[in-house]
Design an enzyme around this catalytic site. Structure first.
Site, short mmCIF file in Angstrom:
data_model
loop_
_atom_site.label_atom_id
_atom_site.label_comp_id
_atom_site.label_asym_id
_atom_site.label_seq_id
_atom_site.Cartn_x
_atom_site.Cartn_y
_atom_site.Cartn_z
N GLU A 51 -7.51 8.97 5.88
CA GLU A 51 -7.63 9.58 7.38
C GLU A 51 -8.40 11.16 7.09
O GLU A 51 -7.86 12.18 7.60
CB GLU A 51 -6.74 9.49 8.11
CG GLU A 51 -6.38 7.96 8.51
CD GLU A 51 -5.35 7.92 9.37
OE1 GLU A 51 -4.84 9.07 9.65
OE2 GLU A 51 -4.85 6.77 9.91
N ARG B 171 0.92 -1.09 0.10
CA ARG B 171 -0.04 -0.03 0.01
C ARG B 171 0.85 1.24 -0.03
O ARG B 171 1.84 1.48 0.95
CB ARG B 171 -0.99 0.19 1.24
CG ARG B 171 -1.80 1.05 1.23
CD ARG B 171 -2.78 1.50 2.47
NE ARG B 171 -3.26 2.66 2.58
CZ ARG B 171 -3.29 3.82 3.52
NH1 ARG B 171 -3.00 3.31 4.58
NH2 ARG B 171 -3.63 4.51 3.11
N TYR C 286 -5.05 2.00 15.56
CA TYR C 286 -3.85 1.75 16.11
C TYR C 286 -3.89 1.49 17.82
O TYR C 286 -3.09 0.78 18.42
CB TYR C 286 -2.85 3.28 16.31
CG TYR C 286 -2.48 3.58 14.78
CD1 TYR C 286 -3.10 3.86 13.91
CD2 TYR C 286 -1.05 3.08 14.85
CE1 TYR C 286 -2.44 3.99 12.76
CE2 TYR C 286 -0.51 3.11 13.45
CZ TYR C 286 -1.28 3.75 12.54
OH TYR C 286 -0.61 3.80 11.17
N ASN D 261 -7.90 2.14 9.51
CA ASN D 261 -6.59 2.57 9.99
C ASN D 261 -6.92 2.62 11.49
O ASN D 261 -7.70 3.54 12.04
CB ASN D 261 -5.85 4.13 9.60
CG ASN D 261 -5.74 3.86 8.12
OD1 ASN D 261 -5.75 2.80 7.42
ND2 ASN D 261 -5.31 4.90 7.70
N HIS E 7 -2.92 11.29 0.33
CA HIS E 7 -2.41 10.99 1.77
C HIS E 7 -1.70 12.13 2.10
O HIS E 7 -0.59 12.31 2.33
CB HIS E 7 -1.58 9.82 1.67
CG HIS E 7 -1.31 9.25 2.95
ND1 HIS E 7 -1.46 7.95 3.34
CD2 HIS E 7 -0.93 9.88 4.34
CE1 HIS E 7 -1.18 7.85 4.75
NE2 HIS E 7 -0.95 8.81 5.32
N GLU F 133 -4.02 0.20 7.90
CA GLU F 133 -2.94 0.61 8.70
C GLU F 133 -3.29 0.12 10.15
O GLU F 133 -4.27 0.05 10.63
CB GLU F 133 -2.90 2.17 8.93
CG GLU F 133 -2.32 2.73 7.87
CD GLU F 133 -2.15 4.32 7.80
OE1 GLU F 133 -1.79 4.82 9.18
OE2 GLU F 133 -1.98 5.20 6.82
C1 GBH Z 1 -1.77 7.30 10.43
O1 GBH Z 1 -2.70 8.04 11.38
C2 GBH Z 1 -1.30 8.11 9.30
O2 GBH Z 1 -2.14 7.66 8.18
C3 GBH Z 1 0.24 7.81 8.95
O3 GBH Z 1 0.47 8.73 8.03
C4 GBH Z 1 1.05 7.93 10.23
O4 GBH Z 1 2.35 7.88 9.81
C5 GBH Z 1 0.49 7.02 11.04
O5 GBH Z 1 -0.54 7.15 11.48
C6 GBH Z 1 1.40 7.08 12.42
O6 GBH Z 1 1.19 8.03 13.22
O7 GBH Z 1 -3.30 13.81 19.63
O8 GBH Z 1 -4.98 15.18 18.74
O9 GBH Z 1 -2.76 14.90 17.69
C7 GBH Z 1 -3.10 7.70 12.83
C8 GBH Z 1 -4.19 8.25 13.33
C9 GBH Z 1 -4.87 10.21 14.38
C10 GBH Z 1 -3.02 8.82 15.42
C11 GBH Z 1 -4.44 11.37 15.26
C12 GBH Z 1 -2.44 9.96 15.98
C13 GBH Z 1 -3.21 12.07 17.20
C14 GBH Z 1 -4.44 12.91 17.74
N1 GBH Z 1 -3.64 9.50 14.14
N2 GBH Z 1 -3.66 10.96 16.35
S1 GBH Z 1 -3.74 14.30 18.38
#
Ligand code: GBH
Length: 488
Positions: A173, A80, A314, A312, A126, A378
């Site tokens: 996202e 991807r 985490y 996606n 992206h 993801e």
């Molecule tokens: C992904 O987003 C991205 O698609 C990718 O590009 C990136 O490298 C990867 O995560 C790792 O970070 O504390 O309010 O700033 C993940 C979703 C949503 C995770 C926002 C971090 C932080 C919210 N992200 N979140 S805040």
């Protein structure tokens, strides 16, 4: 006698690693590429944690053959990655010229993947909007212009690559684009009401408008694909959404509601609209008139505009009612349970803990609510201290191995025990790379990148995942109906 439970993955399950153009390519001024909003943003003082930008990243634009060799060595079924809009149409717009060098570059890469038996899984957007569109008309804030320009860009890509690319993601996202780019102002274009952060922007209105426009742009691109390309190209297309599981902090009714409210703001905003055809009522309750609405004609285009649920994910958040963070639906997030224990092991990223049960719960929630096949596009973990230790220690990424052990098994349980239709899994990321506002400090790769030499070193997590998928892959048989057991 019944056959033993077969804990394999479904037959055509796709797996591979994920990346994004701006995070890996570098070579920002090569081959007539135009600027993206991340170019300038990441060069401004104070926007990235280490003051570094995306000009080199993992140098993948130049080193694409090495990345390809790595993917081949890893034995992935798919990869991807995303296309840089500014390489395809340097000024971005529908009346601006297409750049043959950009098309040629991605053609070479796509062909290289296919020659090695790797299925390209392509993200169109992206986060790297052409800067010219932002300057010209305000980018995502300008509905009529951006919807047309994005749709045109998507069409150029379907025409150029769709004979070989059968898996498309329109937008990665949208929550992050809207909230982090126009609300908190921590991502490009960095707009926010916080005047210390940004000279302009309105955090109380712009994120909801931007999200609205992204949904419409996505839906129009899908309409074009379905009408003009899908009949001959026969691919699948959809959007991919970030979203973590939300668990009530305790079993009080207000915190049970809070968890649902968190899901409405983080996921429902995009998923209810795209998959079910409405915005979550709770969002309108909180935002009132600031929450835009679609016309009936627009809803018709938006509803059902994704062939699958792109996920996606985490982590998991414990949710408590209250707090004034409107971007989270006025829900307070924590990892600390009422008894003071932590939800799971802490990643390097403050927002991330390892809690695989939450992944399984989220898969169930999403499948029940949206009733679509789920593609996990993801899932990943940053490891504490990984950037401060020698390479031979950093590749022993036990905490990440632990994370992926948990999530792969949770996924398998969701498939076999809960009956959830999961069809793909892409760990983030193939490489350590430019981690947006974190610069290069935070590493998410299953491959360590030495940013001085650009040498790549497989981490233990890469080895773990390769083995795991080898073990769980279903090898298609020549005779499909081969019995698995014989009753005596
Ligand atoms: C992904 O987003 C991205 O698609 C990718 O590009 C990136 O490298 C990867 O995560 C790792 O970070 O504390 O309010 O700033 C993940 C979703 C949503 C995770 C926002 C971090 C932080 C919210 N992200 N979140 S805040």
């Amino acid at each position: 006698m019944a056959s033993l439970p077969d804990h394999k993955l479904p037959k055509d399950f796709l797996w591979g690693f994920a990346t994004a153009a701006f995070q890996i390519e570098g070579s920002t001024d090569v081959d007539d590429r135009g600027k993206s909003i991340w170019d300038d943003f990441s060069r401004l003082p104070g926007k990235t944690a280490d003051g570094r930008n995306g000009d080199v990243a993992t140098d993948s634009y130049r080193l694409w053959k090495e990345d390809l060799a790595l993917l081949k060595q890893y034995g992935v079924k798919s990869y991807r990655f995303s296309i840089s809009w500014s390489r395809i149409i340097p000024l971005g717009g529908r009346n601006d010229p297409v750049n043959p060098k950009g098309i040629e570059y991605y053609n070479g890469f796509i062909n290289g993947l296919l020659e090695n038996g790797i299925i390209p899984f392509l993200t169109l957007y992206h986060w790297d909007l052409p800067q010219a569109l932002h300057d010209r008309y305000g980018g995502w804030l300008n509905k009529d212009e951006v919807v047309k320009d994005y749709t045109n860009y998507a069409k150029v890509c379907f025409e150029a690559f769709g004979d070989r690319v059968k898996h498309w993601l329109t937008i990665n996202e949208p929550w992050c684009v809207a909230i982090l780019g126009y609300g908190r102002g921590v991502f490009a274009p960095g707009r926010s009401s916080d005047r210390q952060r940004s000279p302009e922007g309105n955090s109380s209105t712009e994120p909801w408008i931007v999200g609205h426009h992204i949904i419409l742009a996505h839906a129009h691109a899908v309409k074009v694909y379905r009408e003009q390309f899908k009949p001959t190209q026969k691919g699948q297309i959809g959007i991919t959404l970030n979203g973590d599981w939300a668990m009530p902090y305790d079993d009080t009714p207000e915190n049970i509601d809070a968890a649902q409210h968190a899901l409405d703001f983080a996921i429902g905003w995009y998923a209810d609209s795209v998959h079910l055809g409405f915005y979550p009522p709770y969002m309108r309750e909180v935002l009132g008139d600031r929450m835009p609405d679609f016309t009936p004609e627009e809803w018709e285009i938006v509803k059902g505009s994704s062939d699958f649920y792109g996920m996606n994910t985490y982590t998991t958040n414990l949710c408590r009612a209250g707090g004034d963070d409107e971007f989270q639906g006025n829900v307070d997030y924590t990892f600390t349970r009422p008894d003071e224990t932590q939800l799971g092991p802490q990643a390097q990223s403050p927002w991330l803990q390892d809690y695989p049960q939450g992944f399984r719960a989220l898969l169930n929630y999403i499948y029940k609510r949206y009733k679509l096949p789920i593609l996990v596009t993801e899932n990943g973990f940053s490891v504490k201290g990984e950037s401060d230790i020698p390479i031979d220690e950093a590749v022993k990424d036990d905490a990440r191995v632990h994370y992926f052990q948990g999530t792969t098994e949770a996924m398998l349980s969701a498939i076999h025990e809960d009956g959830v239709d999961v069809q793909a899994y892409f760990p983030w990321s193939l490489l350590d790379n430019f981690e947006w506002a974190d610069g290069y400090i935070t590493r998410f790769g299953v491959t360590y990148v030495d940013y001085e030499t650009q040498k790549r070193y497989p981490k233990d997590s890469a080895k773990f995942l390769i083995e795991w998928f080898k073990e769980h892959e279903t090898i298609p048989t020549a005779i499909e109906q081969l019995p698995t057991s014989v009753d005596i």
